[in-house]
Design an enzyme around this catalytic site. Structure first.
Site: not given
Ligand code: NAP
Length: 375
Positions: A52, A54, A79, A89
């Site tokens: 992801h 982040e 998330c 995240c």
């Protein structure tokens, strides 16, 4: 020091756009980390969805102490569901010491929906929700369409003359628009998960429907072929698999020996009795179930007319050249038989680009709601 939040979120949106078309069924996200209004790190969603954005942005900072007290700008809610190492995240943001997070769009995915933001707030991280949602929503038109409407976001690309014709009366259409326009349309292919065309267009033009821009070849979209009666043989360039990409063939006939089904080619049967609306709804629903968020369509007058009359097109991408073909040319849309002006569908301009003397008009359906901030 007063941080320039708009500038940084714009940068995050640009990062997300770099991933568009390459994240599989997952949404493309861009993320930027800033301290004292200086760039510390940035990230974007990886191929097929992981890592992801982040996570990538946090991992890109070699000395993690710099993250303490920093600001994060992210285009989609972080998330709340865990990665393969068992952390979400939202947890990674909390552990890193980031003190403030700007979020553009709320994630409609049930595993995260508001849970990511609630987690951060509970940990006393200041969250600015719906920050520049309008600007970031162009990243999620497909993802949101698939989740809410069970259909991909449909972009219809038209390359036409000044007077709206897509081919001469003898069906010749190479090339109505100029090289720059065509290069940009290849870039658009790379930003879509799939591209659809018809038997008629393949038999006339023998297109490859891939992305042939240097460095972006592997971003070629999945090919969707409408060939109800299996007229297109495997010798046509669309079936060329020099760059492996998925091909879905929709037909009402099924012949075992027509084409070898393999890892990349899938044949899908559509019920012959379906009317036009059910025919397209079946295909779009099926594509959504396969994780296709953004679908680009490059077809001629017949399919364009069906899709427009059924109100199935979300976005028009009209590349217009300076040539005039005349009324004997093929129009981009046939008769729609309206009798009242107030019944006409309106496509509002969202962006204009020029490529020397060609123009690209990007127009969106006006009556579609924008769900990016409402979930
Ligand atoms: N300049 C541009 O932007 C552009 C883009 C694409 C094409 N073109 C030009 O357009 C021309 C082709 O246009 P076209 O209008 O003949 O073809 P088209 O709209 O591309 O495709 C029509 C074909 O789609 C198939 N089809 C699949 N589902 C259908 C359904 N539910 N109802 C009706 N037909 C369905 C039919 O073939 P089957 O019966 O075999 O299924 C039909 O003949 C070519 O000359 C090409 O160069 C121009």
């Amino acid at each position: 020091m007063l941080a320039n939040h708009t500038k940084w979120m714009n940068f995050a949106i640009l990062q997300g756009l770099r991933s568009k078309g390459a994240t599989g069924k997952n949404p493309p996200v861009g993320c930027v980390i800033v301290k004292n209004d200086m760039l510390l790190s940035y990230g974007r969603t990886g191929v097929s969805g992981r890592p992801h954005a982040e996570e990538e942005a946090i991992n890109n900072v070699s000395d993690k102490k710099y993250l303490l007290g920093s600001l994060m700008y992210v285009t989609l809610e972080p998330c709340a569901h865990k990665n393969k190492n068992g952390v979400s995240c939202a947890e990674q943001i909390y552990k890193s010491g980031i003190k403030e997070v700007f979020v553009s769009c709320i994630d409609p995915d049930n595993r995260t929906n508001r849970k990511g933001i609630d987690f951060l707030k509970k940990k006393d991280i200041k969250v600015h929700e719906n920050f520049m949602t309008g600007e970031a929503s162009k990243l999620y038109n497909g993802f949101f369409s698939r989740i809410f409407y069970k259909k991909p976001y449909i972009s219809l690309k038209i390359a036409c003359s000044l007077d709206g014709k897509i081919a001469l009366k003898n069906n010749k259409s190479k090339w109505i628009t100029n090289e720059l326009s065509r290069s940009y349309s290849h870039f658009l292919r790379s930003q879509n998960d799939a591209i659809m065309t018809s038997s008629s267009t393949i038999l006339n033009d023998n297109p490859r429907m891939n992305c042939r821009l240097n460095g972006l070849e592997r971003r070629s979209p999945t090919k969707i072929i409408l060939d109800r009666y299996l007229k297109v043989s495997s010798n046509y360039k669309i079936y060329d698999q020099s760059i492996k990409s998925d091909i879905f063939l929709y037909s009402v006939l099924q012949k075992k020996h027509h084409l070898n089904e393999n890892k990349f080619v899938k044949k899908i049967k559509v019920d012959k009795k379906l009317n036009n609306e059910d025919f397209f709804n079946f295909i779009f629903k099926d594509l959504a179930s396969k994780g296709i968020n953004n679908l680009l369509i490059e077809t001629g007058s017949i399919i364009n007319t069906l899709l427009l009359s059924l109100n199935l097109v979300d976005e028009l991408l009209i590349f217009r050249s300076g040539n005039i073909i005349g009324n004997d040319g093929l129009p981009f849309v046939n008769k729609l038989n309206f009798l009242e002006i107030n019944q006409l569908t309106n496509y509002k301009i969202s962006s204009l680009k020029t490529f020397e003397d060609n123009i690209l008009e990007i127009r969106n359906l006006t009556n579609k709601d924008n769900r990016c901030s409402q979930v």
